[in-house]
Design a protein around this motif. Structure first.
Motif, PDB file in Angstrom:
ATOM      1  N   ALA A   1      43.928  35.285  44.848  1.00 40.63           N
ATOM      2  CA  ALA A   1      44.260  33.859  44.781  1.00 40.63           C
ATOM      3  C   ALA A   1      43.684  33.231  43.514  1.00 40.63           C
ATOM      4  O   ALA A   1      44.378  32.485  42.804  1.00 40.63           O
ATOM      5  N   ALA A   2      42.421  33.551  43.208  1.00 43.03           N
ATOM      6  CA  ALA A   2      41.788  32.992  42.008  1.00 43.03           C
ATOM      7  C   ALA A   2      42.412  33.586  40.743  1.00 43.03           C
ATOM      8  O   ALA A   2      42.545  32.900  39.721  1.00 43.03           O
ATOM      9  N   TRP A   3      42.778  34.872  40.796  1.00 41.96           N
ATOM     10  CA  TRP A   3      43.438  35.508  39.653  1.00 41.96           C
ATOM     11  C   TRP A   3      44.754  34.793  39.354  1.00 41.96           C
ATOM     12  O   TRP A   3      45.057  34.491  38.199  1.00 41.96           O
ATOM     13  N   TYR A   4      45.543  34.520  40.415  1.00 40.90           N
ATOM     14  CA  TYR A   4      46.828  33.850  40.217  1.00 40.90           C
ATOM     15  C   TYR A   4      46.645  32.439  39.670  1.00 40.90           C
ATOM     16  O   TYR A   4      47.442  31.966  38.853  1.00 40.90           O
ATOM     17  N   GLU A   5      45.597  31.766  40.094  1.00 44.13           N
ATOM     18  CA  GLU A   5      45.349  30.421  39.589  1.00 44.13           C
ATOM     19  C   GLU A   5      45.158  30.448  38.070  1.00 44.13           C
ATOM     20  O   GLU A   5      45.724  29.629  37.344  1.00 44.13           O
ATOM     21  N   ALA A   6      44.379  31.417  37.585  1.00 50.72           N
ATOM     22  CA  ALA A   6      44.158  31.536  36.142  1.00 50.72           C
ATOM     23  C   ALA A   6      45.410  32.049  35.431  1.00 50.72           C
ATOM     24  O   ALA A   6      45.746  31.593  34.329  1.00 50.72           O
ATOM     25  N   TYR A   7      46.114  32.981  36.053  1.00 42.31           N
ATOM     26  CA  TYR A   7      47.337  33.546  35.476  1.00 42.31           C
ATOM     27  C   TYR A   7      48.403  32.467  35.300  1.00 42.31           C
ATOM     28  O   TYR A   7      49.060  32.378  34.252  1.00 42.31           O
TER      29      TYR A   7
END
Length: 377
Positions: free
Chosen positions: A301-307
Motif C-alpha cells: 500500500a505504501a509502495w503504491y502511494e509513492a509509485y
C-alpha cells in the motif's frame, strides 16, 4: 588541482597504527594506510607501462610493515617487510584530492532553454570547430541527460551514425536500429498512434541500455508531440514528500517483462536506484511492461502511494519539456535518467516515422574525456 611544495624531513614522518603520517610543521597532514600505500607502488614489478596493476592483492602480507623510510626532496622511499620490496612515491601524489562527481543539473519544464541543441553538420566536421561543437553538445547531454540535434540526414540507419560519434551501437532483438511508426497489429504500443506516457525504455533488460536515440524521418501527422522528464528530479521530489515510500521504491524490486513471437525478456529491479553515496543514480519506469508488484500487503500500500506520486509528477507539465520533431531532428536521452514519451497522433492525417537505436553511456563519457584532452593539448 595546484599543490604547493610539500618539503619534508625524516622528522616529519611517522608510522602509527598501520598508517603513514606525514606533516610539515604540524600542518598539511597526509595520512595513508600502509596497505593502500603498498598497493600504489608504481615500480615496474608492480605496475605495467599501460598503468594497469601487476600486483596481486592476494599476495600482500597481512603483517605488512615498512622500514628505512627516506626523504629525498619531494620523494619518499621505503622498504616493505617482510617482502624486502623497495618503493618510492612522489609526496604530491599522496595528497588526497577532493572527490569529484560528473556534473549533472536536475531540471523541470523551466529548463527548456538550457536543452543542449546543435546541428549535425557542425558536430561531424573533423576540425577544431567541429570537435569543439561535438564536445560542448556531449557535455550538455551528460549534464542534462538529454539533447537535440537538427538537420540529420533522413536516410535509413543514420541514427546509428550519430551514436557512433560517441560510442558503439547496442544491438538488441529489435535490430541494430528500429522503426517507430503505426502498424496494423503491433507487439509494442510504440508502433501505434496512441499517446505514450513518459517512460524509460527496455526496463526488462539486464543491463538496460543506457542511451537511446530517436531520429525523425517523416512527420506529417497531426499530434505526436514529444516530451522528456528528468526522472532524477522527480525521484528527489518523491523522496522529499514521501520519504518512507521512496525507501520502498528503492528497496523493493518489481518485474518488467516483454514477450513477442521470438523474444521473452524480464528483469527484476527497483524503480529507483541509488549510488554508494545515497544519491539517485537510476530510474526504471514503464507501466506498460511492469508486472504486478509482489511484497507484504502493508508495504504494498505504501509502495503504491509513492509509485502513484511518481507517476503523477511525471505526467505533470511542470516537469516536462515538450517539442515537436520535424524530419531531420533527433533527440537523445540518458535512459537511466530521462523519461521520454509522446502525445497521440492522428494516423489518418499523415505519416509519422522515427528510427531509434541504443548505445551505452560509458562511450559518451570516454569521448568527452578524449575530446577534452585534444582541446587542452
Amino acid at each position: 588541482m595546484t599543490l604547493r611544495p610539500f618539503a619534508l624531513s625524516e622528522a616529519d614522518v611517522a608510522v602509527v597504527d598501520g598508517v603513514l603520517r606525514l606533516s610539515r610543521d604540524h600542518r598539511d597532514k597526509i595520512e595513508v594506510p600502509l596497505v593502500a600505500l603498498r598497493d600504489r607502488c608504481r615500480c615496474p614489478a608492480c605496475r605495467h607501462p599501460s598503468g594497469q596493476r601487476l600486483l596481486d592483492p592476494a599476495t600482500l602480507p597481512t603483517d605488512l610493515e615498512t622500514t628505512d623510510i627516506r626523504i629525498d626532496a619531494d620523494t619518499i622511499r621505503m622498504t616493505w617487510m617482510p617482502e624486502r620490496h623497495e618503493s618510492s612515491y612522489a609526496i604530491s601524489d599522496l595528497i588526497t584530492p577532493p572527490l569529484s562527481r560528473r556534473e549533472s543539473t536536475l531540471w523541470d519544464a523551466g529548463a527548456e532553454a538550457q536543452l543542449p541543441v546543435s546541428r549535425y553538420s557542425t558536430i561531424i566536421s573533423n576540425d577544431t570547430t567541429g570537435r569543439g561543437a561535438l564536445l560542448r553538445w556531449l557535455q550538455g547531454v551528460q549534464q542534462m541527460g538529454c539533447g537535440l540535434l537538427h538537420d540529420v540526414s533522413t536516410v535509413d540507419g543514420e541514427v546509428t551514425r550519430v551514436a557512433e560519434l560517441f560510442g558503439h551501437v547496442r544491438e538488441t532483438n529489435y535490430g541494430r536500429w528500429f522503426d517507430v511508426r503505426s502498424l496494423v497489429d503491433p507487439s509494442n504500443l510504440a508502433n501505434t498512434s496512441l499517446g505514450l506516457a513518459a517512460h524509460t525504455d527496455n526496463p526488462y533488460r539486464d543491463p538496460v541500455p543506457t542511451m537511446q536515440l530517436l531520429h525523425c524521418l517523416e512527420s506529417t501527422a497531426m499530434g505526436g508531440e514529444n516530451m522528456v522528464v528528468d526522472g532524477w528530479r522527480v525521484a528527489n521530489v518523491v523522496r522529499e514528500l514521501k520519504p518512507a515510500g521512496f525507501d520502498l521504491l528503492v528497496r523493493h524490486g518489481v518485474t518488467f517483462r516483454y514477450r513477442d513471437g521470438t523474444t521473452d525478456l524480464s528483469a527484476h529491479e527497483p524503480l529507483i536506484m541509488l549510488d554508494g553515496d545515497g544519491i539517485v543514480s537510476g530510474v526504471r519506469f514503464n507501466p506498460r511492461s511492469m508486472q504486478d508488484p509482489l511484497m507484504p500487503p502493508a508495504e504494498l500500500a505504501a509502495w503504491y502511494e509513492a509509485y502513484l506520486l511518481f507517476a503523477r509528477l511525471v505526467a505533470d507539465p511542470r516537469f516536462q519539456i515538450r517539442f515537436r520533431l520535424d524530419p531531420g531532428d533527433l533527440f537523445i536521452v540518458d535512459n537511466r535518467r530521462v523519461l521520454h514519451g509522446r502525445t497521440a497522433y492522428e494516423a489518418t492525417s499523415g505519416a509519422r516515422h522515427l528510427q531509434g537505436c541504443y548505445a551505452d553511456i560509458d562511450g559518451l563519457h570516454s569521448t568527452i574525456s578524449m575530446l577534452q584532452q585534444q582541446e587542452s593539448s
